[in-house]
Design a protein around this motif. Sequence first.
Motif, mmCIF file in Angstrom:
data_model
loop_
_atom_site.group_PDB
_atom_site.id
_atom_site.type_symbol
_atom_site.label_atom_id
_atom_site.label_comp_id
_atom_site.label_asym_id
_atom_site.label_seq_id
_atom_site.Cartn_x
_atom_site.Cartn_y
_atom_site.Cartn_z
ATOM 1 N N ILE A 163 0.820 -1.210 0.000
ATOM 2 C CA ILE A 163 0.000 0.000 0.000
ATOM 3 C C ILE A 163 0.858 1.267 0.000
ATOM 4 N N ASP A 164 2.044 1.215 0.577
ATOM 5 C CA ASP A 164 2.924 2.382 0.530
ATOM 6 C C ASP A 164 3.361 2.672 -0.905
ATOM 7 N N ALA A 165 3.664 1.626 -1.647
ATOM 8 C CA ALA A 165 4.048 1.799 -3.056
ATOM 9 C C ALA A 165 2.857 2.266 -3.886
ATOM 10 N N ILE A 166 1.668 1.749 -3.573
ATOM 11 C CA ILE A 166 0.460 2.196 -4.274
ATOM 12 C C ILE A 166 0.251 3.686 -4.012
ATOM 13 N N TRP A 167 0.394 4.097 -2.764
ATOM 14 C CA TRP A 167 0.267 5.519 -2.421
ATOM 15 C C TRP A 167 1.257 6.358 -3.228
ATOM 16 N N LEU A 168 2.510 5.980 -3.248
ATOM 17 C CA LEU A 168 3.522 6.763 -3.964
ATOM 18 C C LEU A 168 3.220 6.831 -5.464
ATOM 19 N N TYR A 169 2.817 5.725 -6.023
ATOM 20 C CA TYR A 169 2.492 5.684 -7.453
ATOM 21 C C TYR A 169 1.314 6.615 -7.742
ATOM 22 N N TYR A 170 0.267 6.489 -6.931
ATOM 23 C CA TYR A 170 -0.897 7.363 -7.064
ATOM 24 C C TYR A 170 -0.474 8.830 -6.934
ATOM 25 N N LYS A 171 0.275 9.148 -5.911
ATOM 26 C CA LYS A 171 0.660 10.538 -5.645
ATOM 27 C C LYS A 171 1.503 11.104 -6.778
ATOM 28 N N MET A 172 2.455 10.341 -7.241
ATOM 29 C CA MET A 172 3.351 10.831 -8.294
ATOM 30 C C MET A 172 2.639 10.997 -9.632
ATOM 31 N N HIS A 173 1.729 10.090 -9.938
ATOM 32 C CA HIS A 173 1.175 10.070 -11.287
ATOM 33 C C HIS A 173 -0.255 10.589 -11.386
ATOM 34 N N TRP A 174 -1.114 10.258 -10.446
ATOM 35 C CA TRP A 174 -2.513 10.699 -10.532
ATOM 36 C C TRP A 174 -2.682 12.062 -9.883
ATOM 37 N N ASN A 175 -2.266 12.178 -8.656
ATOM 38 C CA ASN A 175 -2.480 13.410 -7.893
ATOM 39 C C ASN A 175 -1.381 14.433 -8.146
ATOM 40 N N THR A 176 -0.199 14.007 -8.400
ATOM 41 C CA THR A 176 1.026 14.786 -8.633
ATOM 42 C C THR A 176 1.532 15.438 -7.351
ATOM 43 N N LEU A 177 2.754 15.857 -7.379
ATOM 44 C CA LEU A 177 3.374 16.478 -6.212
ATOM 45 C C LEU A 177 2.656 17.761 -5.798
ATOM 46 N N LEU A 178 2.013 18.422 -6.747
ATOM 47 C CA LEU A 178 1.296 19.666 -6.431
ATOM 48 C C LEU A 178 -0.125 19.416 -5.939
ATOM 49 N N GLY A 179 -0.594 18.181 -6.027
ATOM 50 C CA GLY A 179 -1.949 17.849 -5.610
ATOM 51 C C GLY A 179 -2.129 17.898 -4.103
ATOM 52 N N LYS A 180 -3.375 17.931 -3.680
ATOM 53 C CA LYS A 180 -3.702 18.096 -2.261
ATOM 54 C C LYS A 180 -3.694 16.798 -1.464
ATOM 55 N N ALA A 181 -3.644 15.653 -2.121
ATOM 56 C CA ALA A 181 -3.723 14.375 -1.407
ATOM 57 C C ALA A 181 -2.558 14.208 -0.442
ATOM 58 N N THR A 182 -2.884 13.695 0.738
ATOM 59 C CA THR A 182 -1.856 13.361 1.724
ATOM 60 C C THR A 182 -1.870 11.848 1.937
ATOM 61 N N LYS A 183 -0.738 11.332 2.343
ATOM 62 C CA LYS A 183 -0.653 9.901 2.586
ATOM 63 C C LYS A 183 -1.635 9.485 3.678
ATOM 64 N N GLN A 184 -1.744 10.266 4.722
ATOM 65 C CA GLN A 184 -2.645 9.928 5.818
ATOM 66 C C GLN A 184 -4.089 9.820 5.326
ATOM 67 N N ASP A 185 -4.550 10.795 4.570
ATOM 68 C CA ASP A 185 -5.931 10.758 4.056
ATOM 69 C C ASP A 185 -6.128 9.606 3.071
ATOM 70 N N PHE A 186 -5.132 9.379 2.225
ATOM 71 C CA PHE A 186 -5.205 8.282 1.258
ATOM 72 C C PHE A 186 -5.364 6.942 1.981
ATOM 73 N N LEU A 187 -4.543 6.707 2.987
ATOM 74 C CA LEU A 187 -4.596 5.446 3.717
ATOM 75 C C LEU A 187 -5.908 5.299 4.497
#
Length: 157
Positions: free
Chosen positions: A123-147
């Motif tokens: 799930i940590d890798a899924i989070w990073l993949y999602y953040k980097m590609h779907w949400n992007t570094l500028l997106g509002k998603a946080t790991k805590q909220d995602f999890l």
Amino acid sequence: MLNSEQVRKYVIQPALNKINLYSENAEELLIATLAHESECGAFIKQMEGPAVGVYQMEPKTYYDIWDRFLSKRPQLANDILHACGLYEIPSADEMIWNMRYATMMARVFYLRVAEALPTKKDIDAIWLYYKMHWNTLLGKATKQDFLIDYYRFAVKR
């Protein structure tokens, strides 16, 4: 809110199998994306933005996928349209009411990424993949909220 087990069984798996893009890793990434982006289907149109469908894809991204990626892969493009009973590229709003189509488009979004999909159990890798590609570094998603969303909406109880 949609039942994530039913979304997996009746939407994600058949949609991706229909276009030969199913894998357990893809399923997990998509259910995690859906869980976080729309609280597992609670929102089908972004409240204060342009994103649509259970994956909350922005129309600009949607049209870019068709213009820059699927236009160079006519077989996949035709497979998607045929699988959804479509004869031409629909508006992005199709993803609001057509979960099969939204799922295929979300999978194609991730297909554009050169990096391999994360494994379904990481799930940590899924989070990073999602953040980097779907949400992007500028997106509002946080790991805590995602999890929180993932464990609340996507994991079997």
